[in-house]
Design an enzyme around this catalytic site. Structure first.
Site, PDB file in Angstrom:
ATOM      1  N   GLY A 154       0.893  -1.239  -0.115  1.00  0.00           N
ATOM      2  CA  GLY A 154       0.403   0.373  -0.072  1.00  0.00           C
ATOM      3  C   GLY A 154       0.864   1.252  -0.038  1.00  0.00           C
ATOM      4  O   GLY A 154       2.013   1.050  -0.778  1.00  0.00           O
ATOM      5  N   SER A 171       5.681  -5.642  -1.236  1.00  0.00           N
ATOM      6  CA  SER A 171       5.793  -3.890  -1.791  1.00  0.00           C
ATOM      7  C   SER A 171       6.237  -3.486  -0.658  1.00  0.00           C
ATOM      8  O   SER A 171       7.153  -2.939  -0.162  1.00  0.00           O
ATOM      9  CB  SER A 171       4.453  -3.846  -1.984  1.00  0.00           C
ATOM     10  OG  SER A 171       4.760  -2.270  -2.820  1.00  0.00           O
ATOM     11  N   ALA A 172       5.432  -2.391   0.245  1.00  0.00           N
ATOM     12  CA  ALA A 172       5.926  -1.207   1.384  1.00  0.00           C
ATOM     13  C   ALA A 172       6.261  -1.825   2.120  1.00  0.00           C
ATOM     14  O   ALA A 172       6.794  -1.769   3.321  1.00  0.00           O
ATOM     15  CB  ALA A 172       4.289  -1.047   1.637  1.00  0.00           C
ATOM     16  N   GLU A 183       8.899  -7.607  -9.793  1.00  0.00           N
ATOM     17  CA  GLU A 183       7.811  -8.034  -9.675  1.00  0.00           C
ATOM     18  C   GLU A 183       8.021  -9.775  -9.815  1.00  0.00           C
ATOM     19  O   GLU A 183       8.870  -9.962 -10.804  1.00  0.00           O
ATOM     20  CB  GLU A 183       6.314  -7.056 -10.506  1.00  0.00           C
ATOM     21  CG  GLU A 183       6.518  -6.771 -10.015  1.00  0.00           C
ATOM     22  CD  GLU A 183       5.269  -4.807 -10.332  1.00  0.00           C
ATOM     23  OE1 GLU A 183       4.039  -6.156 -11.328  1.00  0.00           O
ATOM     24  OE2 GLU A 183       4.367  -4.728  -9.873  1.00  0.00           O
ATOM     25  N   HIS A 186       8.930  -3.376  -6.399  1.00  0.00           N
ATOM     26  CA  HIS A 186       8.252  -3.096  -8.404  1.00  0.00           C
ATOM     27  C   HIS A 186       9.530  -2.237  -8.937  1.00  0.00           C
ATOM     28  O   HIS A 186       9.737  -1.581 -10.038  1.00  0.00           O
ATOM     29  CB  HIS A 186       7.653  -2.058  -8.028  1.00  0.00           C
ATOM     30  CG  HIS A 186       6.323  -2.491  -7.118  1.00  0.00           C
ATOM     31  ND1 HIS A 186       5.633  -3.238  -7.347  1.00  0.00           N
ATOM     32  CD2 HIS A 186       5.843  -2.455  -5.944  1.00  0.00           C
ATOM     33  CE1 HIS A 186       3.963  -3.549  -5.991  1.00  0.00           C
ATOM     34  NE2 HIS A 186       4.513  -2.748  -5.732  1.00  0.00           N
TER      35      HIS A 186
END
Lengths: 237, 237
Positions: A92, A124-125, A196, A161
């Site tokens: 997020g 991700s985050a 990814e 990413h």
């Protein structure tokens, strides 16, 4: 020697696969069979709502016999971390995530448990904040955290990413250009770009990139070097 | 009533045009003929080097009879701002730009001169910092400024290089998703997305979008609305 256990996924999806689908075999291999319950930290996904985010993560996790419980259900989040068998931090907005980690006094609590060997996974985050700072996030700085310093579970920066793609006819910077600016402004830091579908894994004191796409290492004044999957890259630690 | 004069360009390039090529007619129309010298603030472009950046900007500016002098050539940057006929802030990294504006004590100095009617123009990062905060920049947070609060020359947020484009098979957030997260976390703020090739212009107490592509206004709980070019959007002030 530390017994840290980390699984830092670039993303929750690879291409058109379902949510966490590509990650499930990695998570299943990373977590001991004995671990059934995972503490989930949803702060990056505030826009979705924490109940909904917990449910979204539980669906894939239950297919490998694991259950996540979101930290927002606990009265005392520090105690929840202290008592967790494993932690997962979802993707997020990285700034919102780090702000909430500070505001809930969780930075030291998580770092301490990871040092003691509690498995930590993020995507991700949730991978970004495992690095030294959030200075190589791709996210918009929608809120201001107390500091850019992050959990520092590894001694480098992570860019999840990672992509070489640049939209046609668009004049914003490419990802590599952004990271070059970071290393120019922060000359002694290493940045690891993960594509990814891949993840950095630290287990048995060995750091590897898992998945099937090479990563990249950036440092000021050095040629960008590729990282092959499933080779020992513990020198980065 | 304030006599602010602002020209906030989305980008230095539109498509495959030369550096600032599309901007020259806008800059020429914005600046009085009597203004020949412009103070240039290159802090966003630190990776290129300030001498080189000044030279790069002078090439297009000289074709309209203007000369820029970079602030790094002055011993006293505050005095340089106090004595400038006009200011131009170039693109690059918004975080580095804002950090240097704070570190050189230029925030109040610039704001004061703009309030007095000194023309201010910026592109990309230079437009971002004209907004209330840098919370809607697209840039990587490579360094940590003292605060995210920016020059606040307008009473809203700016998102330059606005695009609806999403790379195929990439799972990062779209631009609109990022801005939705911002307005969700900051419910009373307006965000104006400007596409490459366009600019926000404030002149004679009237705010307009100039160029040939519509912009977008985002606010929490409201439907995203388009802004047409060359219509009065002073309600945003």
């Amino acid at each position: 020697m530390s017994d840290k256990k980390l699984l830092l996924l670039s993303s929750s999806r690879e291409g058109q696969t379902d949510y966490l689908e590509h990650a499930l075999p990695l998570i299943d291999g990373f977590l001991d069979k004995s671990i059934k319950n995972v503490l989930f930290i949803p702060y990056a996904g505030f826009a979705m709502g924490y109940d909904k985010y917990e449910d979204k993560v539980n669906q894939p996790f239950q297919t490998i016999g694991k259950k996540v419980t979101s930290i927002h259900r606990f009265d005392d989040p520090v105690k929840a971390v202290e008592e967790a068998d494993a932690i997962a931090i979802g993707g997020g907005n990285t700034f919102h995530l780090l702000k909430e980690l500070y505001d809930n006094e969780l930075i030291d609590a998580i770092r301490k448990r990871v040092d003691q060997g509690m498995p930590y996974m993020g995507w991700s985050a949730g991978s970004n904040v495992a690095g030294l700072t959030i200075c190589t996030t791709n996210d918009m700085p929608i809120v201001e955290p107390r500091s850019f310093n992050a959990l520092a579970l590894v001694n480098f920066q992570i860019n999840p990413h990672y992509t070489d793609y640049q939209p046609p006819n668009h004049n914003g910077e490419t990802r590599a250009e952004r990271i070059f600016e970071y290393v120019r402004a922060n000359p002694h830091r290493y940045v690891v770009g993960t594509r990814e579908g891949t993840a950095l894994q630290l287990k048995d004191n060995k750091l590897t990139l898992v998945g099937n796409k090479p990563g990249l290492v950036f440092r000021d004044g050095e040629k960008t070097r590729p990282i092959q999957c499933n080779t020992d890259i513990s020198w980065l630690l």
